[in-house]
Design an enzyme around this catalytic site. Sequence first.
Site, PDB file in Angstrom:
ATOM      1  N   ARG A  16      21.471  17.264 -38.692  1.00  0.00           N
ATOM      2  CA  ARG A  16      22.313  16.449 -39.572  1.00  0.00           C
ATOM      3  C   ARG A  16      21.482  15.843 -40.697  1.00  0.00           C
ATOM      4  NH1 ARG A  16      25.316  11.821 -37.067  1.00  0.00           N
ATOM      5  NH2 ARG A  16      23.688  12.086 -35.521  1.00  0.00           N
TER       6      ARG A  16
ATOM      7  N   LYS B 162      26.791  23.424 -19.938  1.00  0.00           N
ATOM      8  CA  LYS B 162      27.469  22.289 -19.338  1.00  0.00           C
ATOM      9  C   LYS B 162      26.989  20.952 -19.911  1.00  0.00           C
ATOM     10  CE  LYS B 162      24.881  20.940 -15.258  1.00  0.00           C
ATOM     11  NZ  LYS B 162      24.173  19.888 -15.832  1.00  0.00           N
TER      12      LYS B 162
ATOM     13  N   LYS C 255      17.610  32.377 -13.358  1.00  0.00           N
ATOM     14  CA  LYS C 255      16.380  32.284 -12.549  1.00  0.00           C
ATOM     15  C   LYS C 255      16.128  33.636 -11.890  1.00  0.00           C
ATOM     16  CE  LYS C 255      16.800  27.347 -11.594  1.00  0.00           C
ATOM     17  NZ  LYS C 255      15.623  26.627 -12.048  1.00  0.00           N
TER      18      LYS C 255
ATOM     19  N   GLU D 290      15.365  17.839  -5.482  1.00  0.00           N
ATOM     20  CA  GLU D 290      14.545  17.443  -6.629  1.00  0.00           C
ATOM     21  C   GLU D 290      13.803  16.153  -6.283  1.00  0.00           C
ATOM     22  OE1 GLU D 290      16.426  18.359 -10.666  1.00  0.00           O
ATOM     23  OE2 GLU D 290      18.075  17.503  -9.526  1.00  0.00           O
TER      24      GLU D 290
ATOM     25  N   ASP E  94      27.328  17.340 -11.622  1.00  0.00           N
ATOM     26  CA  ASP E  94      26.095  17.757 -12.292  1.00  0.00           C
ATOM     27  C   ASP E  94      25.500  19.026 -11.673  1.00  0.00           C
ATOM     28  OD1 ASP E  94      23.914  17.225 -14.180  1.00  0.00           O
ATOM     29  OD2 ASP E  94      22.696  16.761 -12.408  1.00  0.00           O
TER      30      ASP E  94
ATOM     31  N   HIS F 270      25.876  24.974 -10.576  1.00  0.00           N
ATOM     32  CA  HIS F 270      24.752  25.718  -9.986  1.00  0.00           C
ATOM     33  C   HIS F 270      24.988  26.091  -8.522  1.00  0.00           C
ATOM     34  CE1 HIS F 270      23.047  24.335 -13.633  1.00  0.00           C
ATOM     35  NE2 HIS F 270      22.568  23.188 -13.206  1.00  0.00           N
TER      36      HIS F 270
ATOM     37  N   LYS G 132      18.611  13.919  -5.855  1.00  0.00           N
ATOM     38  CA  LYS G 132      17.472  13.447  -6.650  1.00  0.00           C
ATOM     39  C   LYS G 132      16.582  12.603  -5.739  1.00  0.00           C
ATOM     40  CE  LYS G 132      19.400  14.497 -10.775  1.00  0.00           C
ATOM     41  NZ  LYS G 132      18.926  15.699 -11.466  1.00  0.00           N
TER      42      LYS G 132
HETATM   43  C1  BG6 Z   1      20.633  20.458 -14.603  1.00  0.00           C
HETATM   44  C2  BG6 Z   1      21.070  19.115 -14.133  1.00  0.00           C
HETATM   45  O1  BG6 Z   1      21.737  21.277 -14.862  1.00  0.00           O
HETATM   46  O2  BG6 Z   1      19.822  21.071 -13.614  1.00  0.00           O
HETATM   47  C3  BG6 Z   1      19.866  18.254 -13.809  1.00  0.00           C
HETATM   48  O3  BG6 Z   1      21.850  18.484 -15.140  1.00  0.00           O
HETATM   49  C4  BG6 Z   1      18.950  18.962 -12.845  1.00  0.00           C
HETATM   50  O4  BG6 Z   1      20.275  17.000 -13.282  1.00  0.00           O
HETATM   51  C5  BG6 Z   1      18.631  20.368 -13.324  1.00  0.00           C
HETATM   52  O5  BG6 Z   1      17.757  18.189 -12.745  1.00  0.00           O
HETATM   53  C6  BG6 Z   1      17.868  21.134 -12.275  1.00  0.00           C
HETATM   54  O6  BG6 Z   1      17.426  22.349 -12.818  1.00  0.00           O
HETATM   55  P1  BG6 Z   1      16.128  23.064 -12.276  1.00  0.00           P
HETATM   56  O7  BG6 Z   1      16.059  24.328 -13.052  1.00  0.00           O
HETATM   57  O8  BG6 Z   1      14.984  22.141 -12.520  1.00  0.00           O
HETATM   58  O9  BG6 Z   1      16.347  23.288 -10.811  1.00  0.00           O
END
Ligand code: BG6
Length: 489
Positions: free
Chosen positions: A54, A155, A189, A223, A242, A247, A331
């Site tokens: 922008r 997303k 992946k 994670e 999320d 996923h 998380k």
């Molecule tokens: C994203 C989520 O889509 O995927 C995140 O919004 C998450 O919250 C991430 O941390 C995890 O991706 P990866 O590739 O690190 O497993």
Amino acid sequence: MHDQIPHSAAIADSDYVIFGGTGDLALRKIFPALFWRYIDGQIGDNFRLIATSRKPVDLAEFSEKLRPFCADALASAPEAEAVWEKFIQLVSIQIVDIASGDGAEEMARFLLREASERRPLIYYLAVAPALFGPSCQLLQKVGLAVSQSRVVVEKPLGHDYLSAEKISQEIRSVFSEDQIYRIDHYLGKETVQNLMALRFANVIFESQWNNNAIDHVQITVAETVGVGQRASYYDESGALRDMVQNHILQLVCLVAMEPPSHFDANQVRDEKLRVLKALRPLKAEDIIRGQYQEYEGELGKRSDTETYVGLRLGIENWRWAGVPFYVRTGKKLAMRASEIVITFKRKPHDIFADQKSGTARTDRDDLPNRLVIRLQPQEGLRLQLISKEPGPGGMRLFPSELNLSFDNTFGARLPDAYERLLMDTARGNQTLFMRHDEVLAAWAFIDPVIEMAKKTPPSLYRTGTFGPADSFFADKDDSWIDPKEDSGR
Ligand code: BG6
């Protein structure tokens, strides 16, 4: 051992326009992925990479800002500086304001200069979803929605069924479905793609891949990071939106789908869609939500958003009836690791049960066979078997493993998911992208889960654990299988 993964074929010269091209996603993921592909020779010197912004941005400043995000690639490239300079020459910055449309005509003139060549024109909308529709309309208005154009979105594609449908309609009012690439980066992946190779390029697993032989399936996406800077987005989303709606459900689809007749985009997506439609509606006891203890402190307010979720899923078809799919993600868990574990049924009869060998028998020698698909890190496959301990002295049994570590086998860096996906958008291959009806089917399943889950506040869990306790396995002789720190390299 292979010295290197074979080089990928060069891609036809394309124009890659990144809306929000100087933003976070572009810097962290898109440009580094494009740079790796450039180093690898897949992107040639006639590619054009256009970052829209922008505000005016100087290319030299942009290059310096981008450089640290490309540090790994730079370290691996011979004559790194020269390669970097050539790569940056492919980049140009166009000032475009999506809301007002300012700058769009200039961009169109720039891009359409070479339109006669019919180069693929790819628009990656690395902007807020509220701008997906306006971006597409703007492209149409300035004559950039042409037959060779493709649009890439990521997303959050909505926060529920209705909002997802609205976003989808906005994009589909300008582009046709075969021009729309919806990214779920998990599909890019390497190990996730390998799941399809494992199932459909081998005979031994597929013949066992059903409720006759499989007891249950577990999927863990753990994670160690917290929500950090993304707290305000995350608090509106939670783990169900999320991670699960996209996923995790995609992983479930790849494990559970029927073999398509061809590895063709629509056939693969047809089969995944059938899995989504066969998911059993959940009951409250199939859902556990957790929140890490420090979450509210980080957020600065009270919240019932889940940072962990575990689900007991069921798939209502002949192949999977009676086979629970336990999935969990969170998380601030004990480690960063994603695994799919297929647990086979226990042997129907133990011929070794009355062996009185020198060594006392343990329950470890009665473990079921498990296939562990490690998605990340230390990608690979492990097949857990029971073997005989070498040497005389009777039948001493112990669990052992066949171990295929991708690192040891291929010895080369595995490309980041975005590298594969970005090249597929330029190649025009939609196999690893979600179709409109898949996204909606996933929301149709998740919406009621979210509604039901909200009725019970999340249980608090300590950082560094695997989330709150659940009673999913109460009626089974099993438990969650936590990933191992060293996955057996
Ligand atoms: C994203 C989520 O889509 O995927 C995140 O919004 C998450 O919250 C991430 O941390 C995890 O991706 P990866 O590739 O690190 O497993």
